[in-house]
Scaffold this motif. Structure first.
Motif, PDB file in Angstrom:
ATOM      1  N   ALA A  25       6.954  -0.964   7.178  1.00 13.41           N
ATOM      2  CA  ALA A  25       6.695   0.307   6.502  1.00 13.41           C
ATOM      3  C   ALA A  25       7.991   1.079   6.289  1.00 13.41           C
ATOM      4  CB  ALA A  25       5.708   1.148   7.298  1.00 13.41           C
ATOM      5  N   ILE A  26       8.120   1.690   5.102  1.00 10.12           N
ATOM      6  CA  ILE A  26       9.199   2.628   4.818  1.00 10.12           C
ATOM      7  C   ILE A  26       8.568   3.935   4.363  1.00 10.12           C
ATOM      8  CG2 ILE A  26      10.870   0.845   4.238  1.00 10.12           C
ATOM      9  CD1 ILE A  26      10.389   1.386   1.288  1.00 10.12           C
ATOM     10  N   ALA A  27       9.265   5.046   4.558  1.00  7.07           N
ATOM     11  CA  ALA A  27       8.687   6.352   4.233  1.00  7.07           C
ATOM     12  C   ALA A  27       9.797   7.341   3.917  1.00  7.07           C
ATOM     13  CB  ALA A  27       7.835   6.861   5.394  1.00  7.07           C
ATOM     14  N   THR A  28       9.448   8.400   3.179  1.00  9.42           N
ATOM     15  CA  THR A  28      10.394   9.481   2.944  1.00  9.42           C
ATOM     16  C   THR A  28      10.514  10.300   4.222  1.00  9.42           C
ATOM     17  OG1 THR A  28       8.589  10.822   2.012  1.00  9.42           O
ATOM     18  CG2 THR A  28       9.955   9.588   0.480  1.00  9.42           C
ATOM     19  N   ALA A  49       4.585  19.604  -2.233  1.00  9.71           N
ATOM     20  CA  ALA A  49       5.450  18.646  -1.550  1.00  9.71           C
ATOM     21  C   ALA A  49       4.613  17.671  -0.717  1.00  9.71           C
ATOM     22  CB  ALA A  49       6.439  19.387  -0.655  1.00  9.71           C
ATOM     23  N   ARG A  50       4.982  16.391  -0.780  1.00 10.51           N
ATOM     24  CA  ARG A  50       4.272  15.351  -0.040  1.00 10.51           C
ATOM     25  C   ARG A  50       5.287  14.341   0.487  1.00 10.51           C
ATOM     26  NH1 ARG A  50      -1.399  15.176  -2.203  1.00 10.51           N
ATOM     27  NH2 ARG A  50      -1.461  16.500  -4.053  1.00 10.51           N
ATOM     28  N   THR A  51       4.897  13.656   1.546  1.00 13.44           N
ATOM     29  CA  THR A  51       5.655  12.494   1.982  1.00 13.44           C
ATOM     30  C   THR A  51       5.043  11.247   1.342  1.00 13.44           C
ATOM     31  OG1 THR A  51       4.297  12.262   3.975  1.00 13.44           O
ATOM     32  CG2 THR A  51       6.356  13.507   4.170  1.00 13.44           C
ATOM     33  N   VAL A  52       5.861  10.241   1.148  1.00 21.00           N
ATOM     34  CA  VAL A  52       5.421   8.980   0.542  1.00 21.00           C
ATOM     35  C   VAL A  52       5.733   7.857   1.532  1.00 21.00           C
ATOM     36  CG1 VAL A  52       5.661   7.395  -1.393  1.00 21.00           C
ATOM     37  CG2 VAL A  52       5.858   9.874  -1.768  1.00 21.00           C
ATOM     38  N   ARG A  53       4.752   7.006   1.752  1.00 19.30           N
ATOM     39  CA  ARG A  53       4.908   5.878   2.683  1.00 19.30           C
ATOM     40  C   ARG A  53       4.468   4.600   1.973  1.00 19.30           C
ATOM     41  NH1 ARG A  53       1.497   3.728   7.199  1.00 19.30           N
ATOM     42  NH2 ARG A  53       2.897   3.017   8.863  1.00 19.30           N
ATOM     43  N   ARG A  86       0.853  -1.191   0.000  1.00 23.22           N
ATOM     44  CA  ARG A  86       0.000   0.000   0.000  1.00 23.22           C
ATOM     45  C   ARG A  86       0.890   1.244   0.000  1.00 23.22           C
ATOM     46  NH1 ARG A  86      -5.335   1.014   1.605  1.00 23.22           N
ATOM     47  NH2 ARG A  86      -5.574  -1.228   2.051  1.00 23.22           N
ATOM     48  N   VAL A  87       0.719   2.114  -0.997  1.00 27.27           N
ATOM     49  CA  VAL A  87       1.498   3.344  -1.103  1.00 27.27           C
ATOM     50  C   VAL A  87       0.596   4.515  -0.729  1.00 27.27           C
ATOM     51  CG1 VAL A  87       2.881   4.822  -2.608  1.00 27.27           C
ATOM     52  CG2 VAL A  87       2.931   2.329  -2.914  1.00 27.27           C
ATOM     53  N   GLN A  88       1.014   5.255   0.299  1.00 24.96           N
ATOM     54  CA  GLN A  88       0.210   6.348   0.838  1.00 24.96           C
ATOM     55  C   GLN A  88       0.943   7.670   0.687  1.00 24.96           C
ATOM     56  OE1 GLN A  88       0.148   4.618   4.791  1.00 24.96           O
ATOM     57  NE2 GLN A  88      -1.938   3.848   4.514  1.00 24.96           N
ATOM     58  N   LEU A  89       0.205   8.710   0.321  1.00 22.01           N
ATOM     59  CA  LEU A  89       0.774  10.047   0.209  1.00 22.01           C
ATOM     60  C   LEU A  89       0.169  10.945   1.283  1.00 22.01           C
ATOM     61  CD1 LEU A  89       1.329   8.778  -2.647  1.00 22.01           C
ATOM     62  CD2 LEU A  89       1.218  11.108  -3.547  1.00 22.01           C
ATOM     63  N   ASP A  90       0.958  11.899   1.755  1.00 28.86           N
ATOM     64  CA  ASP A  90       0.485  12.882   2.733  1.00 28.86           C
ATOM     65  C   ASP A  90       0.998  14.261   2.323  1.00 28.86           C
ATOM     66  OD1 ASP A  90      -0.656  14.038   4.960  1.00 28.86           O
ATOM     67  OD2 ASP A  90       1.027  13.538   6.282  1.00 28.86           O
ATOM     68  N   GLY A 132       9.491 -15.121  -1.979  1.00 28.46           N
ATOM     69  CA  GLY A 132       9.303 -13.903  -1.200  1.00 28.46           C
ATOM     70  C   GLY A 132       9.621 -12.676  -2.016  1.00 28.46           C
ATOM     71  N   ALA A 133       9.619 -11.534  -1.342  1.00 28.86           N
ATOM     72  CA  ALA A 133       9.833 -10.260  -2.015  1.00 28.86           C
ATOM     73  C   ALA A 133      10.510  -9.285  -1.063  1.00 28.86           C
ATOM     74  CB  ALA A 133       8.506  -9.684  -2.514  1.00 28.86           C
ATOM     75  N   ALA A 134      11.124  -8.271  -1.650  1.00 30.71           N
ATOM     76  CA  ALA A 134      11.781  -7.219  -0.875  1.00 30.71           C
ATOM     77  C   ALA A 134      11.334  -5.870  -1.411  1.00 30.71           C
ATOM     78  CB  ALA A 134      13.295  -7.355  -0.958  1.00 30.71           C
ATOM     79  N   LEU A 135      10.721  -5.079  -0.559  1.00 32.37           N
ATOM     80  CA  LEU A 135      10.293  -3.723  -0.902  1.00 32.37           C
ATOM     81  C   LEU A 135      11.395  -2.754  -0.500  1.00 32.37           C
ATOM     82  CD1 LEU A 135       8.163  -1.499  -1.625  1.00 32.37           C
ATOM     83  CD2 LEU A 135       7.283  -1.769   0.710  1.00 32.37           C
ATOM     84  N   VAL A 136      11.908  -2.015  -1.465  1.00 30.10           N
ATOM     85  CA  VAL A 136      12.993  -1.072  -1.185  1.00 30.10           C
ATOM     86  C   VAL A 136      12.624   0.303  -1.725  1.00 30.10           C
ATOM     87  CG1 VAL A 136      14.688  -2.931  -1.326  1.00 30.10           C
ATOM     88  CG2 VAL A 136      14.284  -1.498  -3.324  1.00 30.10           C
ATOM     89  N   GLY A 137      13.201   1.315  -1.116  1.00 35.90           N
ATOM     90  CA  GLY A 137      13.001   2.678  -1.572  1.00 35.90           C
ATOM     91  C   GLY A 137      14.318   3.316  -1.954  1.00 35.90           C
ATOM     92  N   GLY A 138      14.231   4.464  -2.617  1.00 34.32           N
ATOM     93  CA  GLY A 138      15.434   5.213  -2.944  1.00 34.32           C
ATOM     94  C   GLY A 138      16.087   5.765  -1.689  1.00 34.32           C
ATOM     95  N   SER A 139      17.121   6.570  -1.871  1.00 32.68           N
ATOM     96  CA  SER A 139      17.897   7.071  -0.731  1.00 32.68           C
ATOM     97  C   SER A 139      17.083   7.948   0.199  1.00 32.68           C
ATOM     98  CB  SER A 139      19.108   7.853  -1.250  1.00 32.68           C
ATOM     99  OG  SER A 139      18.687   8.928  -2.085  1.00 32.68           O
ATOM    100  N   GLU A 140      15.939   8.447  -0.274  1.00 34.26           N
ATOM    101  CA  GLU A 140      15.111   9.326   0.556  1.00 34.26           C
ATOM    102  C   GLU A 140      14.224   8.562   1.525  1.00 34.26           C
ATOM    103  OE1 GLU A 140      12.925   8.795  -3.428  1.00 34.26           O
ATOM    104  OE2 GLU A 140      14.962   8.886  -2.663  1.00 34.26           O
ATOM    105  N   PHE A 141      14.220   7.222   1.452  1.00 32.46           N
ATOM    106  CA  PHE A 141      13.351   6.420   2.304  1.00 32.46           C
ATOM    107  C   PHE A 141      14.116   5.887   3.513  1.00 32.46           C
ATOM    108  CE2 PHE A 141      10.836   6.384  -1.529  1.00 32.46           C
ATOM    109  CZ  PHE A 141       9.531   6.276  -1.085  1.00 32.46           C
TER     110      PHE A 141
END
Length: 337
Positions: free
Chosen positions: A242-245, A126-130, A72-76, A226-235
């Protein structure tokens, strides 16, 4: 190659577009590369982007073909989907493009690496991403396979043991989080354990082939996926799921989901494969080459073979042309699309 006098088909004229969010996964758009599949949609009630990830050989102890998980990708601030919503399945690049509230969301499954890619571009606000692994039901304990619409056991049980009894319950056993976690990464997996269920062995007995069992390949025992959820350097990692910016941004944010599956002698061996998948997914985020190769693969796919039919409104004559050229190589890794 196609005849030089034949125009290449404009496949994007057949693109599918939604003008409203979806109530559930029944309104999802499909993506895939033959091995990894994704059903993706924007949930009307929350405005979240959801991705249901599958793998062609994610077969558990009871031969249930399981989804790897729901992300689930959430924006704020959250998306305002009440007006101007546009979600298009762009066939030429096998990409779902979502445009709403000044935000661009692009989702695709790499044709060559099987990695799921998501780019979130917040635009002028501007928003945060989770990103959250929405998978607690499968992490908490065993669930009834019948609740997943599976024919083995449960409320719709049909599997008979060798003695003629019908399985009253067939479970989907818990997944596990890969520990210790790496910052900005969530990894999880399922590993089959024959001591919990031996569907292969029971099936061999049921078919009167028990004596052959020891010499036959058992495709289920020790199968792990299985799977691995990764984010860029901002996460960064908020918690185990959960990971987030770290700060709001109007620039692009990249997410990737690497996948892995194998039959390994030990769980530790698969842990290594899963960590390698996470590392590869993170490296793909920083490279533009993968997108170029992905688009080239789909360009060659659509230019290799096609049928074009025009409607009576477009032409007085219905035309159909077909060209088939054998590909240089073909996929041998499942049929998920």
């Amino acid at each position: 190659a196609p005849p030089s006098n034949m125009p290449l088909p404009a496949v994007d004229q057949f693109a599918v577009t939604y003008l409203t969010p979806s109530e559930s996964s029944l309104g999802a758009m499909p993506l895939g590369n033959g091995r990894t599949s994704v059903n993706t949609w924007v949930e009307r009630s929350t405005s979240d982007l959801l991705l249901s990830v599958g793998l062609a050989d994610a077969l558990d102890e009871n031969s249930n073909l399981l989804k790897l998980g729901l992300v689930r990708v959430q924006l704020d601030p959250p998306l305002d989907t009440s007006t101007g919503f546009n979600q298009t399945l762009r066939l030429s690049t096998a990409t779902v493009e979502i445009r709403v509230d000044g935000v661009a969301l692009d989702i695709w499954v790499d044709a060559n690496t099987s990695t799921v890619r998501v780019t979130v571009t917040p635009g002028d606000r501007a928003r945060t991403v989770r990103a959250v692994l929405d998978h607690q039901r499968r992490l908490d304990g065993t669930v009834d396979a019948g609740g997943f619409g599976n024919g083995w056991g449960g409320s719709s049980g049909s599997f008979c043991y060798s003695n003629g009894s019908i399985a009253s319950f067939v479970g989907i056993y818990p997944d596990k989080l890969l520990m210790p976690p790496v910052d900005g990464t969530i990894a999880w997996y399922h590993r089959n354990d024959r001591t919990r269920s031996d569907m292969f062995g029971d099936t061999m007995k049921q078919q009167g082939l028990a004596d052959c069992g020891p010499t036959c390949w058992d495709p289920l025992t020790n199968r792990s996926f299985g799977a691995a959820l990764v984010g860029g350097s901002e996460f960064y990692s908020q918690n185990s799921t959960a990971i987030a910016t770290s700060t709001p941004s109007s620039g692009p944010c990249e997410l990737a989901i690497g996948v892995a599956s194998a039959q390994t002698s030990t769980a530790a061996q698969f842990h290594t494969l899963l960590r390698d998948a996470a590392t590869s997914a993170r490296e793909e985020i920083t490279s533009s080459v993968h997108r170029m190769r992905h688009e080239l693969w789909w360009e060659q796919f659509f230019n290799r073979s096609w049928v074009v039919v025009s409607s009576e409104e477009e032409s007085s004559e219905v035309a159909a042309e077909a060209v088939k050229t054998p590909p240089e190589s073909s996929r041998e890794d499942g049929g998920l699309t």
